[in-house]
Design a protein around this motif. Structure first.
Motif, PDB file in Angstrom:
ATOM      1  N   LYS A 371       0.862  -1.186   0.000  1.00 52.64           N
ATOM      2  CA  LYS A 371       0.000   0.000   0.000  1.00 52.64           C
ATOM      3  C   LYS A 371       0.902   1.242   0.000  1.00 52.64           C
ATOM      4  CE  LYS A 371      -3.736  -2.493   2.324  1.00 52.64           C
ATOM      5  NZ  LYS A 371      -4.623  -2.611   3.507  1.00 52.64           N
ATOM      6  N   PHE A 372       1.574   1.420  -1.134  1.00 56.40           N
ATOM      7  CA  PHE A 372       2.599   2.452  -1.231  1.00 56.40           C
ATOM      8  C   PHE A 372       2.008   3.853  -1.218  1.00 56.40           C
ATOM      9  CE2 PHE A 372       1.924   0.262  -5.303  1.00 56.40           C
ATOM     10  CZ  PHE A 372       1.301   1.257  -6.043  1.00 56.40           C
ATOM     11  N   ASN A 373       0.811   4.041  -1.728  1.00 58.45           N
ATOM     12  CA  ASN A 373       0.209   5.380  -1.696  1.00 58.45           C
ATOM     13  C   ASN A 373      -0.080   5.823  -0.264  1.00 58.45           C
ATOM     14  OD1 ASN A 373       0.174   5.952  -4.489  1.00 58.45           O
ATOM     15  ND2 ASN A 373      -1.630   4.654  -4.762  1.00 58.45           N
ATOM     16  N   GLU A 374      -0.647   4.908   0.525  1.00 59.54           N
ATOM     17  CA  GLU A 374      -0.902   5.222   1.933  1.00 59.54           C
ATOM     18  C   GLU A 374       0.391   5.476   2.685  1.00 59.54           C
ATOM     19  OE1 GLU A 374      -4.270   2.393   0.658  1.00 59.54           O
ATOM     20  OE2 GLU A 374      -2.178   2.808   0.154  1.00 59.54           O
ATOM     21  N   ALA A 375       1.422   4.688   2.363  1.00 56.83           N
ATOM     22  CA  ALA A 375       2.719   4.869   3.025  1.00 56.83           C
ATOM     23  C   ALA A 375       3.325   6.229   2.683  1.00 56.83           C
ATOM     24  CB  ALA A 375       3.671   3.745   2.614  1.00 56.83           C
ATOM     25  N   LYS A 376       3.271   6.611   1.411  1.00 62.07           N
ATOM     26  CA  LYS A 376       3.822   7.911   1.008  1.00 62.07           C
ATOM     27  C   LYS A 376       3.072   9.063   1.654  1.00 62.07           C
ATOM     28  CE  LYS A 376       3.756   7.286  -3.486  1.00 62.07           C
ATOM     29  NZ  LYS A 376       3.922   7.570  -4.930  1.00 62.07           N
ATOM     30  N   GLU A 377       1.761   8.940   1.722  1.00 64.92           N
ATOM     31  CA  GLU A 377       0.950   9.992   2.348  1.00 64.92           C
ATOM     32  C   GLU A 377       1.306  10.158   3.820  1.00 64.92           C
ATOM     33  OE1 GLU A 377      -3.775  11.052   3.179  1.00 64.92           O
ATOM     34  OE2 GLU A 377      -3.234   9.406   1.844  1.00 64.92           O
ATOM     35  N   THR A 378       1.545   9.047   4.505  1.00 63.51           N
ATOM     36  CA  THR A 378       1.917   9.097   5.921  1.00 63.51           C
ATOM     37  C   THR A 378       3.317   9.682   6.108  1.00 63.51           C
ATOM     38  OG1 THR A 378       0.561   7.124   6.292  1.00 63.51           O
ATOM     39  CG2 THR A 378       2.131   7.703   8.019  1.00 63.51           C
ATOM     40  N   LEU A 379       4.212   9.398   5.179  1.00 59.04           N
ATOM     41  CA  LEU A 379       5.597   9.876   5.277  1.00 59.04           C
ATOM     42  C   LEU A 379       5.746  11.348   4.908  1.00 59.04           C
ATOM     43  CD1 LEU A 379       7.550   6.913   3.615  1.00 59.04           C
ATOM     44  CD2 LEU A 379       7.787   7.664   5.992  1.00 59.04           C
ATOM     45  N   GLN A 380       4.872  11.859   4.050  1.00 60.35           N
ATOM     46  CA  GLN A 380       5.097  13.161   3.434  1.00 60.35           C
ATOM     47  C   GLN A 380       5.327  14.309   4.424  1.00 60.35           C
ATOM     48  OE1 GLN A 380       5.594  13.403   0.028  1.00 60.35           O
ATOM     49  NE2 GLN A 380       6.484  15.306   0.800  1.00 60.35           N
ATOM     50  N   PRO A 381       4.524  14.436   5.505  1.00 57.07           N
ATOM     51  CA  PRO A 381       4.796  15.537   6.446  1.00 57.07           C
ATOM     52  C   PRO A 381       6.198  15.474   7.044  1.00 57.07           C
ATOM     53  CG  PRO A 381       2.649  14.552   6.883  1.00 57.07           C
ATOM     54  CD  PRO A 381       3.331  13.657   5.917  1.00 57.07           C
ATOM     55  N   TRP A 382       6.684  14.263   7.259  1.00 51.56           N
ATOM     56  CA  TRP A 382       8.029  14.106   7.824  1.00 51.56           C
ATOM     57  C   TRP A 382       9.097  14.393   6.779  1.00 51.56           C
ATOM     58  CZ3 TRP A 382       7.878  13.841  12.893  1.00 51.56           C
ATOM     59  CH2 TRP A 382       6.707  13.375  13.490  1.00 51.56           C
ATOM     60  N   VAL A 383       8.826  14.022   5.528  1.00 52.20           N
ATOM     61  CA  VAL A 383       9.756  14.339   4.442  1.00 52.20           C
ATOM     62  C   VAL A 383       9.845  15.846   4.256  1.00 52.20           C
ATOM     63  CG1 VAL A 383      10.169  14.098   1.959  1.00 52.20           C
ATOM     64  CG2 VAL A 383       9.373  12.125   3.287  1.00 52.20           C
ATOM     65  N   ASP A 384       8.713  16.539   4.395  1.00 57.30           N
ATOM     66  CA  ASP A 384       8.716  18.000   4.299  1.00 57.30           C
ATOM     67  C   ASP A 384       9.572  18.617   5.402  1.00 57.30           C
ATOM     68  OD1 ASP A 384       7.028  17.854   2.129  1.00 57.30           O
ATOM     69  OD2 ASP A 384       5.198  18.206   3.303  1.00 57.30           O
ATOM     70  N   ALA A 385       9.506  18.022   6.578  1.00 58.19           N
ATOM     71  CA  ALA A 385      10.252  18.563   7.715  1.00 58.19           C
ATOM     72  C   ALA A 385      11.733  18.191   7.674  1.00 58.19           C
ATOM     73  CB  ALA A 385       9.634  18.065   9.023  1.00 58.19           C
ATOM     74  N   TYR A 386      12.028  16.997   7.135  1.00 60.29           N
ATOM     75  CA  TYR A 386      13.415  16.505   7.101  1.00 60.29           C
ATOM     76  C   TYR A 386      13.726  16.006   5.683  1.00 60.29           C
ATOM     77  CZ  TYR A 386      12.825  16.535  12.181  1.00 60.29           C
ATOM     78  OH  TYR A 386      12.564  16.903  13.489  1.00 60.29           O
TER      79      TYR A 386
END
Length: 559
Positions: A371-386
């Motif tokens: 479920k890569f779309n759900e995983a990317k959506e969950t990661l995105q705020p953290w990727v934005d921060a780091y």
């Protein structure tokens, strides 16, 4: 003027990143880890480690990020003594401290020991328990223990009575939306037109009645295609039931000709990846599964339980076609249910949105079922921060790889190499690109090997780097010695051995040595890749009867 504009942009970007990080109030050791300050993160974490299950697992995650993969003695027993451990086990299933990525790297002493050390009766969650039972059966198969393999598979409460039909054409991936004859025809006296794949009909597959997962391995000659499976369910009383599906491809399911689920995510999943609550009518029911695979050998697994995951003892499954009453969408009332492990961590994050450990677990649970779309959506705020976090990029690489976006995955890999040179994964990525490595001057190559060895405590990686250096130095004597060490000390690492056997054959011209090792593997394990390699060597030496005997022995065992 242009200078001031650039300065303003830089200030705004810096302020945005600072604000994003400020909004994410996570523990300081996670902040350090996400800033690629791994050693500092480990030191900071040890001061706060209270020995809870999240702490035990966080300790291993941070250690792994520092290239340290040797778990503490008693690690598994410590984990399984903790409450709710099975949810964390399922989510972090493929971490090196549990079972590793066995689908790609295979089984070895460490992950086999971990698998065997977890008793099934300690697990309450049915999805986790049956997933582990199947994994134990896979270990038995790997160990050439077919009796245990059959026993464990037979105990998995999945539907095992099926008729199959296929393969039908899946031109440009259009097969899922194309209605083929088996969708409406339970039986047929004339064969179905499979377009470029000829004519096919429903058939029973003998000898697979104990297998929980259903593989279309005998359809593999057609490549990617559309395949069907049907079973008939006798239900004495109408009831609410959950139909649980795991598959390797796009899929659809019908109950009594009502579409109850469509999976448009083309990825490998585990059992119970998708769950649908239905009204199961009394009497006879037809369940139809359609798989639309674009590459590889398609598989699926279906289980039917109550909402708590308990098996119904009064349902009967039969592959033989029988009359059934067509239903309506209103009567069946299909409703998709969340995955129990995903639901567990989603609820954890609702209670504490800034708990980064639970974020890691949720992302890992998503990725277990592609479920890569759900995983990317969950990661995105953290990727934005780091944005330069190697830890986050590693997960994004897995997301893109499962999405088959290999260009983005490769770009992130290169970013890790350039931005975080001392990270152990940077060395592994460079090691995998041996063609570029061999372009380095010898002193730089030797420096790389020294740094690579220092980046991890995994001995097999150190020896592998040394072997590559021996080849680069064109020192055949050293190559032989290092190969001897690897093949004797790491006999359980079959995926490594099978790769390095080519060096015996192609580089050292010692086919007999490669044959001896492959014969030992075939005597100890069941490994089809090794078996085919051994048969290839036998054919090369005109030992055709011995090559044929290898396959005959295995086919007799499977039958």
């Amino acid at each position: 003027m242009r200078f001031y504009r650039l300065l303003l942009v830089a200030f705004v970007f810096s302020a945005t990143c600072s604000q994003a990080q400020e909004n994410k109030k996570i523990d300081s050791y996670w902040q350090l880890l996400l800033k690629n300050q791994r050693q500092e993160a480990q030191v900071k974490f040890q001061k706060k480690n209270k020995g809870s299950l999240p702490d035990i697992l966080t300790n291993e995650i941070i250690a792994n990020e520092n290239g340290k993969f040797t778990a503490a003695d008693g690690f598994i027993e410590n984990v399984i003594s903790q409450p709710d451990f099975e949810y964390y086990l399922y989510a972090l299933w493929n971490q090196s401290f549990f079972f590793d990525s066995y689908l790609s790297t295979g089984f070895n002493r460490k992950n086999i020991s971990n698998i065997n050390d977890i008793p099934l009766d300690r697990i309450k969650n049915a999805t986790v328990k049956e997933s582990l039972r199947y994994l134990k059966s896979a270990v038995a198969q790997h160990s050439d223990d077919w009796g245990t393999y059959d026993q464990l598979n037979n105990a998995i409460p999945a539907i095992k009575a099926w008729q199959f039909c296929g393969s039908f054409e899946n031109l440009n991936g259009s097969g899922l939306a194309t209605e083929y004859a088996p969708e409406k025809n339970v039986t047929s006296t004339t064969d179905f037109n499979a377009n470029s794949n000829g004519f096919v009909n429903w058939y029973d597959q003998r000898g697979r009645e104990k297998d929980a997962y259903q593989y279309y391995s005998n359809h593999s000659e057609y490549g990617g295609g559309v395949n069907y499976a049907q079973t008939f369910i006798t239900n004495p009383t109408a009831k609410k039931a959950v139909v649980r599906l795991g598959s390797s491809s796009f899929a659809r399911m019908w109950l009594n000709d009502v579409l109850i689920y469509e999976n448009t995510n083309d990825g490998i999943t585990d059992m119970d990846a998708y769950n649908v609550l239905v009204n199961l009518p009394s009497g006879n029911n037809r369940l139809l599964v359609k798989s639309a695979d674009q590459s590889g050998i398609s598989y699926f697994i279906v289980r039917i339980t109550d909402e708590e995951g308990n098996v119904f003892n009064d349902l009967k499954y039969n592959a033989a076609p029988s009359a059934y009453k067509k239903s309506s969408i209103e009567a069946i009332a299909p409703k998709e249910l969340p995955h129990s492990v995903e639901d567990f961590f989603q609820n954890k994050l609702k209670q504490n949105p800034n708990n980064f450990f639970n974020t890691v677990c949720l992302v890992s649970a998503y990725l277990r079922n592609s479920k890569f779309n759900e995983a990317k959506e969950t990661l995105q705020p953290w990727v934005d921060a780091y944005p330069e976090s190697s830890f986050l990029r590693k997960y994004l690489i897995e997301c893109y790889t499962k999405e088959k976006d290999y260009t983005s995955a490769k770009e992130l890999q290169k970013n890790i190499e350039s931005d975080d040179e001392r990270y152990y994964l940077s060395y592994i990525y460079r090691f995998e690109d041996s063609r570029e490595l061999f372009k380095l001057p010898l002193p730089e190559f030797e420096e790389f090997v020294e740094e690579f060895a220092a980046s991890t405590d995994m001995d097999i990686l150190k020896k592998s780097a040394q072997l590559l250096l021996n080849i680069r130095q064109e020192d055949k004597s050293a190559v032989k010695e290092t190969l001897k060490t690897i093949t004797e000390d790491y006999k359980d690492q079959l995926s490594v051995l099978k790769v390095y056997l080519n060096i015996y054959s192609a580089y050292l011209n010692e086919d007999d040595k490669a044959i001896k090792i492959l014969e030992e593997i075939d005597d100890t394990y069941f490994d089809y890749g090794a078996l085919k390699s051994l048969a290839g060597f036998y054919n090369k030496q005109d030992r055709k009867k011995e090559a044929l005997a290898l396959f005959e022995k295995r086919y007799n065992l499977v039958d």
